[in-house]
Motif scaffolding. Sequence first.
Motif, PDB file in Angstrom:
ATOM      1  N   SER A  57      35.419  -7.168 -10.540  1.00 53.34           N
ATOM      2  CA  SER A  57      35.079  -8.505  -9.681  1.00 53.34           C
ATOM      3  C   SER A  57      33.990  -8.938  -9.918  1.00 53.34           C
ATOM      4  O   SER A  57      33.981 -10.337  -8.675  1.00 53.34           O
ATOM      5  CB  SER A  57      34.927  -7.419  -7.911  1.00 53.34           C
ATOM      6  OG  SER A  57      33.493  -6.811  -8.300  1.00 53.34           O
ATOM      7  N   ASP A  58      33.314  -9.106 -11.248  1.00 57.45           N
ATOM      8  CA  ASP A  58      32.003  -9.433 -10.834  1.00 57.45           C
ATOM      9  C   ASP A  58      32.895 -11.469 -11.494  1.00 57.45           C
ATOM     10  O   ASP A  58      31.600 -11.944 -11.094  1.00 57.45           O
ATOM     11  CB  ASP A  58      31.336  -9.710 -12.219  1.00 57.45           C
ATOM     12  CG  ASP A  58      30.366  -8.760 -11.623  1.00 57.45           C
ATOM     13  OD1 ASP A  58      29.821  -8.631 -10.735  1.00 57.45           O
ATOM     14  OD2 ASP A  58      29.046  -8.009 -12.764  1.00 57.45           O
ATOM     15  N   LEU A  59      33.925 -11.829 -12.284  1.00 56.90           N
ATOM     16  CA  LEU A  59      34.070 -12.834 -12.313  1.00 56.90           C
ATOM     17  C   LEU A  59      33.975 -13.710 -11.474  1.00 56.90           C
ATOM     18  O   LEU A  59      33.659 -14.909 -10.980  1.00 56.90           O
ATOM     19  CB  LEU A  59      35.399 -13.543 -13.177  1.00 56.90           C
ATOM     20  CG  LEU A  59      34.717 -12.006 -14.728  1.00 56.90           C
ATOM     21  CD1 LEU A  59      35.865 -11.969 -15.407  1.00 56.90           C
ATOM     22  CD2 LEU A  59      33.445 -12.596 -15.678  1.00 56.90           C
ATOM     23  N   ASP A  60      35.120 -13.582 -10.156  1.00 58.36           N
ATOM     24  CA  ASP A  60      35.886 -13.593  -8.935  1.00 58.36           C
ATOM     25  C   ASP A  60      33.887 -13.928  -8.279  1.00 58.36           C
ATOM     26  O   ASP A  60      34.089 -15.085  -7.378  1.00 58.36           O
ATOM     27  CB  ASP A  60      36.477 -13.004  -7.977  1.00 58.36           C
ATOM     28  CG  ASP A  60      37.323 -13.139  -8.703  1.00 58.36           C
ATOM     29  OD1 ASP A  60      38.281 -14.397  -9.606  1.00 58.36           O
ATOM     30  OD2 ASP A  60      38.736 -12.365  -8.511  1.00 58.36           O
ATOM     31  N   LEU A  61      33.265 -13.142  -8.070  1.00 57.62           N
ATOM     32  CA  LEU A  61      31.788 -13.209  -7.804  1.00 57.62           C
ATOM     33  C   LEU A  61      31.119 -13.995  -8.504  1.00 57.62           C
ATOM     34  O   LEU A  61      30.528 -14.995  -7.400  1.00 57.62           O
ATOM     35  CB  LEU A  61      31.125 -11.742  -7.137  1.00 57.62           C
ATOM     36  CG  LEU A  61      30.037 -11.670  -6.383  1.00 57.62           C
ATOM     37  CD1 LEU A  61      30.057 -12.232  -5.771  1.00 57.62           C
ATOM     38  CD2 LEU A  61      29.157 -10.251  -6.983  1.00 57.62           C
ATOM     39  N   LEU A  62      30.701 -14.491  -9.458  1.00 58.74           N
ATOM     40  CA  LEU A  62      30.450 -15.851  -9.954  1.00 58.74           C
ATOM     41  C   LEU A  62      30.702 -16.882  -9.504  1.00 58.74           C
ATOM     42  O   LEU A  62      30.142 -17.548  -8.992  1.00 58.74           O
ATOM     43  CB  LEU A  62      30.329 -15.611 -11.045  1.00 58.74           C
ATOM     44  CG  LEU A  62      30.295 -14.428 -11.908  1.00 58.74           C
ATOM     45  CD1 LEU A  62      30.204 -15.229 -13.541  1.00 58.74           C
ATOM     46  CD2 LEU A  62      28.265 -15.459 -11.889  1.00 58.74           C
TER      47      LEU A  62
END
Lengths: 447, 204
Positions: free
Chosen positions: A375-380
């Motif tokens: 989920s980190d890429l969307d979080l970025l």
Amino acid sequence: MITDAPRIITSRFDNADSFTLAGFEATGGYQALRKALSMGPAAVADEVKTATLLGRGGAGFPAGVKWGLAPENVWPRYLVVNGDESEPGTYKDRLLMERDPHQLIEGVLLACYAIGCGQAFLYVRGEMPLAQERIAAALNDAYAAGYIGKNILGSDFSVDVVLSWGAGAYIVGEETALIESLEGNRGMPRLKPPFFPAAKGLYMQPTIVNNVETLSNLPWIVTNGGEAFAALGAETSRGTRMFAVSGHVKNPGVFEVEYGVTTFRDLIYAPQYAGGILGDRALKAYIPGGASAPWFFEEHLDLPLEKVTVDRAGSMLGSGAVVVMDETTDAVKACLRVVRFFARESCGKCTPCREGTTWLENILQRIQDGYGRPSDLDLLLDVSDNISPGITWPPKQTTICPLGPSAVSPIASALQRFRPEFEARITQAEEARHSIPVTITKASSHG
Amino acid sequence: MARLSNDNVELAREIIGRYPRPKSALIPLLHLAQEQDGHLTEEAMAHIGELVGVSSAEVLGTASFYEMFKMETVGRYMVNICTNISCQLRGGEELLAHAEKTLGIRPGQTTPDGLFTLEDVECIAACTEAPCLQVNYRYEHRISNEGFDQLVNDLRAGRRSDIPSHGVLAEVRQHIPEDRRAGVVTPEDKAAPVWIAAAGEGDK
Ligand SMILES: Cc1cc2nc3c(=O)[nH]c(=O)nc-3n(C[C@H](O)[C@H](O)[C@H](O)COP(=O)(O)O)c2cc1C
Ligand code: SF4
Ligand code: FES
């Protein structure tokens, strides 16, 4: 296109005595000042307007127009010289200060004369003692020779030029932060409006802030005329400009080229400039105008180094810093490094920038370290959107100054283009963790 | 030493005299104190506050914002290695790792003999000369691991007299001769400048 346009601001760089008063005078130095004194202040300002000299500090605002923004008949006015050069990839103002300090001083005098500034402050980055020494020596010599101070060259023009320097803070390059710093405060930006320096700047007086390279062009413009300057370059980008080409190129260097006509391909590949990519490898990406600028790729190589063209293509020429990354570059690592810079340099005044840049760094760091989550890429992108709504170009701001949104540029660029690389890093790390046999070591007695 | 020496007080007064408001001299005076003591002492900051007419809390408030001001003792040589993007691409991080090994310290630490403090810094405007570093803000361009070790040996052996000890920045100071001085312009000086008024542009 590579042209044989004259070198305007780097013309003395090859002379061993370029920084001395004798060397400067022997090559036409302070002749523009003499000429200006015979023209009168309005005529000097007109030449600069005719030249359409765009500011070289980052935003590219026309100097002549900026000078005209000082409210009529409000005195005193100050000139502040921005010599704080610290945008990653940028290397030109230091050269101009070290190698041709008198050219800059003459430019400062011409600006003060035209605008009606009673005093000028030359703010040099703290970490540049050689530039500070060269300017101090040049000022001392120019005072003694009658070029600065009271009744310059016997005229009624009088101005003191005061050398000041910073103490290490990137944000002080932002003009309102620079003014705060000059007032002896923490270098935190002021809100615009109402604190546009031309109206409310140093000590709340009208203040023109100009970059070192911008002002270094003035002696040539006054000597040769604004039209001669405007005859060089393209429609919206006149004259010449310095570009620093760094990173994976064979011949990294700083080059003065005709503005608006030379292309990125010329600059990166031509033998007289950066000479191509190291080991003749393929290009992966390049930053066209300093760390704050969105990245460019192969398909942008034939764009001219022209302000409006580059703006329309979704980035900026900014401070003239081209950073080249070849195919071996780790996009995650490069992106993290640029974001970390903004997180470290945030002044902390606005929450989206202070918290947001730090979170962006933390998330990228854990991806880089092999602990990224799917989920980190969307979080970025979500955090980026909170700093700069819509992640558009030019960026929208939830912050007082553009530093916060600048941290979004590398993420938006790298993720859009190299998302699979980020995803692979996350997936590989997951797999690696599952395949490593877990050994439980005894906790140390220190806890 | 703690408070500014008499010579430095004299210099400080000259510097303050160049600005329309005394507080503007704060950063230059803090550099002067750091040049004197190698770092900023509380006594020096209090003394600067007295000279400029602000509280020592205000002096600290300003000083603590800026990276170059050190509130604690640092090594005689600050070794600042750039790891920002242009340098990273050309081996800046590897150079930093090598420096950590050679000096036996991590960024932010000082060697036990008090000679070196290592820092991992942001862009120092020498990007085309990567990887690069500064020792007390004096540049070393395109430096290899061997070049780094040579530099450290030379500094240890006192062979780099061109690099003064930490705190010393420009060794040439500006001096405005009394007979050439135009004088400070304060915000209270509301008259149009003479050359503008004479050119008939005072009401422009
Ligand atoms: C975060 C930030 C950092 C900046 N750093 C610099 C700098 O180091 N040098 C500079 O000349 N301008 C810098 N600028 C731009 C200045 O705010 C200002 O636009 C410029 O000095 C004006 O001069 P010019 O019109 O001659 O370009 C920076 C702007 C921002 C937002
Ligand atoms: S955007 Fe960041 S650097 Fe700019 S004023 Fe806000 S907190 Fe400070
Ligand atoms: S990135 Fe290292 S000097 Fe600019």
